[in-house]
Scaffold this active site. Sequence first.
Site, PDB file in Angstrom:
ATOM      1  N   LYS A 213     -11.007  -2.944   8.106  1.00 46.62           N
ATOM      2  CA  LYS A 213     -10.894  -3.531   6.772  1.00 46.62           C
ATOM      3  C   LYS A 213      -9.476  -4.059   6.558  1.00 46.62           C
ATOM      4  O   LYS A 213      -9.283  -5.191   6.152  1.00 46.62           O
ATOM      5  CB  LYS A 213     -11.250  -2.470   5.724  1.00 46.62           C
ATOM      6  CG  LYS A 213     -11.171  -2.962   4.309  1.00 46.62           C
ATOM      7  CD  LYS A 213     -11.657  -1.928   3.316  1.00 46.62           C
ATOM      8  CE  LYS A 213     -11.348  -2.412   1.908  1.00 46.62           C
ATOM      9  NZ  LYS A 213     -11.773  -1.476   0.878  1.00 46.62           N
ATOM     10  N   GLU A 219      -4.691   3.327  14.988  1.00 42.18           N
ATOM     11  CA  GLU A 219      -5.572   3.616  16.126  1.00 42.18           C
ATOM     12  C   GLU A 219      -6.322   2.358  16.560  1.00 42.18           C
ATOM     13  O   GLU A 219      -6.373   2.009  17.751  1.00 42.18           O
ATOM     14  CB  GLU A 219      -6.612   4.693  15.752  1.00 42.18           C
ATOM     15  CG  GLU A 219      -6.036   6.064  15.455  1.00 42.18           C
ATOM     16  CD  GLU A 219      -5.695   6.263  13.981  1.00 42.18           C
ATOM     17  OE1 GLU A 219      -5.381   5.270  13.293  1.00 42.18           O
ATOM     18  OE2 GLU A 219      -5.730   7.412  13.532  1.00 42.18           O
ATOM     19  N   GLY A 273     -14.266   1.393   2.696  1.00 47.50           N
ATOM     20  CA  GLY A 273     -14.480   1.556   4.136  1.00 47.50           C
ATOM     21  C   GLY A 273     -15.721   2.371   4.450  1.00 47.50           C
ATOM     22  O   GLY A 273     -16.576   1.962   5.228  1.00 47.50           O
ATOM     23  N   ARG A 274     -15.849   3.528   3.790  1.00 45.90           N
ATOM     24  CA  ARG A 274     -16.988   4.413   4.118  1.00 45.90           C
ATOM     25  C   ARG A 274     -18.303   3.905   3.539  1.00 45.90           C
ATOM     26  O   ARG A 274     -19.357   4.468   3.802  1.00 45.90           O
ATOM     27  CB  ARG A 274     -16.683   5.832   3.648  1.00 45.90           C
ATOM     28  CG  ARG A 274     -16.310   5.956   2.191  1.00 45.90           C
ATOM     29  CD  ARG A 274     -15.682   7.310   1.901  1.00 45.90           C
ATOM     30  NE  ARG A 274     -15.155   7.407   0.542  1.00 45.90           N
ATOM     31  CZ  ARG A 274     -13.957   7.007   0.158  1.00 45.90           C
ATOM     32  NH1 ARG A 274     -13.136   6.432   1.029  1.00 45.90           N
ATOM     33  NH2 ARG A 274     -13.553   7.154  -1.090  1.00 45.90           N
ATOM     34  N   GLU A 360     -14.633  12.337   1.984  1.00 42.88           N
ATOM     35  CA  GLU A 360     -13.528  11.439   1.634  1.00 42.88           C
ATOM     36  C   GLU A 360     -13.700  10.946   0.193  1.00 42.88           C
ATOM     37  O   GLU A 360     -12.727  10.645  -0.483  1.00 42.88           O
ATOM     38  CB  GLU A 360     -13.470  10.256   2.615  1.00 42.88           C
ATOM     39  CG  GLU A 360     -12.156   9.500   2.556  1.00 42.88           C
ATOM     40  CD  GLU A 360     -11.938   8.564   3.732  1.00 42.88           C
ATOM     41  OE1 GLU A 360     -11.344   8.961   4.750  1.00 42.88           O
ATOM     42  OE2 GLU A 360     -12.378   7.403   3.650  1.00 42.88           O
ATOM     43  N   HIS A 391     -30.374  27.187  17.080  1.00 37.79           N
ATOM     44  CA  HIS A 391     -29.900  28.040  18.173  1.00 37.79           C
ATOM     45  C   HIS A 391     -28.388  28.130  18.170  1.00 37.79           C
ATOM     46  O   HIS A 391     -27.780  28.508  19.168  1.00 37.79           O
ATOM     47  CB  HIS A 391     -30.410  27.486  19.503  1.00 37.79           C
ATOM     48  CG  HIS A 391     -31.909  27.446  19.555  1.00 37.79           C
ATOM     49  ND1 HIS A 391     -32.666  28.520  19.977  1.00 37.79           N
ATOM     50  CD2 HIS A 391     -32.793  26.491  19.161  1.00 37.79           C
ATOM     51  CE1 HIS A 391     -33.951  28.195  19.873  1.00 37.79           C
ATOM     52  NE2 HIS A 391     -34.055  26.985  19.372  1.00 37.79           N
ATOM     53  N   LYS A 516      -0.622  10.118   7.965  1.00 33.74           N
ATOM     54  CA  LYS A 516      -0.322   8.856   8.652  1.00 33.74           C
ATOM     55  C   LYS A 516       1.182   8.590   8.639  1.00 33.74           C
ATOM     56  O   LYS A 516       1.764   8.179   9.639  1.00 33.74           O
ATOM     57  CB  LYS A 516      -1.007   7.686   7.937  1.00 33.74           C
ATOM     58  CG  LYS A 516      -2.485   7.540   8.185  1.00 33.74           C
ATOM     59  CD  LYS A 516      -2.967   6.238   7.553  1.00 33.74           C
ATOM     60  CE  LYS A 516      -4.455   6.245   7.315  1.00 33.74           C
ATOM     61  NZ  LYS A 516      -4.933   5.085   6.565  1.00 33.74           N
TER      62      LYS A 516
HETATM   63  O1  LIG Z   1     -11.199  -0.223   8.370  1.00 32.23           O
HETATM   64  P1  LIG Z   1      -9.806   0.247   8.439  1.00 32.23           P
HETATM   65  O2  LIG Z   1      -8.899  -0.475   7.486  1.00 32.23           O
HETATM   66  O3  LIG Z   1      -9.283   0.168   9.856  1.00 32.23           O
HETATM   67  O4  LIG Z   1      -9.773   1.756   8.005  1.00 32.23           O
HETATM   68  C1  LIG Z   1     -10.384   2.765   8.742  1.00 32.23           C
HETATM   69  C2  LIG Z   1     -10.385   4.093   7.999  1.00 32.23           C
HETATM   70  O5  LIG Z   1      -9.083   4.593   7.890  1.00 32.23           O
HETATM   71  C3  LIG Z   1      -8.553   5.056   6.661  1.00 32.23           C
HETATM   72  O6  LIG Z   1      -7.496   5.909   6.916  1.00 32.23           O
HETATM   73  C4  LIG Z   1      -9.531   5.736   5.754  1.00 32.23           C
HETATM   74  O7  LIG Z   1      -9.430   7.124   5.839  1.00 32.23           O
HETATM   75  C5  LIG Z   1     -10.960   5.349   5.974  1.00 32.23           C
HETATM   76  O8  LIG Z   1     -11.611   5.296   4.738  1.00 32.23           O
HETATM   77  C6  LIG Z   1     -11.088   4.017   6.670  1.00 32.23           C
HETATM   78  O9  LIG Z   1     -12.446   3.719   6.822  1.00 32.23           O
END
Ligand SMILES: O=P(O)(O)OC[C@H]1O[C@H](O)[C@H](O)[C@@H](O)[C@@H]1O
Length: 568
Positions: A213, A219, A273-274, A360, A391, A516
């Site tokens: 996004k 990462e 994002g989620r 989240e 199990h 972060k």
């Molecule tokens: O889609 P991006 O901007 O790479 O973000 C990826 C993810 O990282 C963030 O730290 C949030 O915790 C998430 O809500 C998000 O989906």
Amino acid sequence: MASSTLICDSEPWKELRVHVEDIKKTHLRDLMNDTSRCHSMMMEFDGILLDYSRQRATTGTLNKLFNLAEAARVKEKINRMFNGERINSTENRSVLHVALRAPRDAVINSDGKNVVPEVWQVLDKIRDFSERVRSGAWVGATGKALKDVVAIGIGGSFLGPLFVHTALQTEAEAIECARGRQLRFLANVDPIDIARNITGLNPETTLVVVVSKTFTTAETMLNARTLREWISSALGPQAVAKHMVAVSTNLKLVEQFGIDPNNAFAFWDWVGGRYSVCSAVGVLPLSLQYGFPIVEKFLKGASSVDQHFYSAPFEKNVPVLLGLLSVWNVSFLGYSARAILPYSQALEKFAPHIQQVSMESNGKGVSIDGVPLPYETGEIDFGEPGTNGQHSFYQLIHQGRVIPCDFIGVVKSQQPVYLKDEVVSNHDELMSNFFAQPDALAYGKTPEQLQKENVAEHLVSHKTFSGNRPSLSILLPSLNAYNIGQLLAIYEHRVAVQGFVWGINSFDQWGVELGKSLASQVRRQLHASRKKGESVEGFNFSTKTLITTYLEASADVPSDPSTLLPKI
Ligand SMILES: O=P(O)(O)OC[C@H]1O[C@H](O)[C@H](O)[C@@H](O)[C@@H]1O
């Protein structure tokens, strides 16, 4: 910090607190004997059967929860969401994931502008691009068709698409459409994840989709640079244009990265994002794998639930009922966890996705106005497919802590198996457990029952099950793209309902930022120590010792290495 009335000060909240004492006097064994109660706690919507009769609740509890919803102005908040108001106030954004799956002719406004046409513009672009890739009209730098896709992304740019992909992978129609193709997901910055993802893939036939996004997530961007290197070292830098595309809200950064803006698929800041699996985040990789028509069915399933959530009265509204019952379990009965237990291996990635959607969204400490909350919000979500979980951790659920469970079953298996001499089909065997577990939890087993069975006295307490453990059951007719969309939307909206009642902002995630920024400080230190031999400074004793030990033990890492990619 504004002051505001908290929901815990409302009359319905106080009434529910008192009502807990009534419920404590009941046992699910008795509540389940009341057939008219059970009848009123089952409902059907669009082929889905919801049974919440095994909740520690009576019709009186439900009425009190509806009063709570009214006091929390849940209906008004749902309307504000659908009307595109900026209900994500700390980020000044509207929350319109429902627009992502709205029919082409729907009107959903954000800032007075109907967003549905731009949604469909991107969907049409995805349909066109994915068809070109799938048909071989779009080829890689050496003229070969691109049959494999690696989607790079993390969090919301990963978990939802992975869940849907895993759920579709064994579905008959989806299998046909995906023949000869592979879809993989690279999320973790751990180089092992890179090694796993590129193993067996040829850059010549691979398309990389960078999904972010923000297009700044550490990462994802490092993984994107790594796969860019993987492609260009094999095929030359000019190959990147043919082998890398992007999904983002930040098209400027996509271009700076070196991806042709024509090959970028947009979404908007009103998609969290989620909550983004129905945007290009999920739709592009899934369409490349299965073709757009299948993904369109998934969107339709989600849209059907959206309309239901928006218009059904609360007494017959699946996400509202589920959300209110979760609030009841967390805030009044004191159950802080929830197990998501799909009796379908195809749903193995559902719990990890809902973990992010729920935790989240609702793991917050202050109200939407910034007032510290005197009650806890959110719940600890976890889960595994049944029967595997049985199990593993079910022991604790049966005799240890009380954890409300969501049992999710499917009537028709995606992959039926029958053996001539077996008592039941393999799916019936699975479903026997789906039907049995909720009753085991609800009824338990008393010492009297055990004594009648002549259980040795010293084992009676060990073999006793207290019962009275709540669960709910969701029975889906099948598990096709449409049903998967329905399930997703039910859970998304349930989480929103919980947040609306608790009076929090379920659509921001400030809690992920601190870690972060501390990682950035460590990254700078690692760079300075490795390249210039600087000692570790500015950390507490513990962190300094850990980092120093790590650096000393890996001192053989060259300070200026040439590029190294996994060899596997
Ligand atoms: O889609 P991006 O901007 O790479 O973000 C990826 C993810 O990282 C963030 O730290 C949030 O915790 C998430 O809500 C998000 O989906």
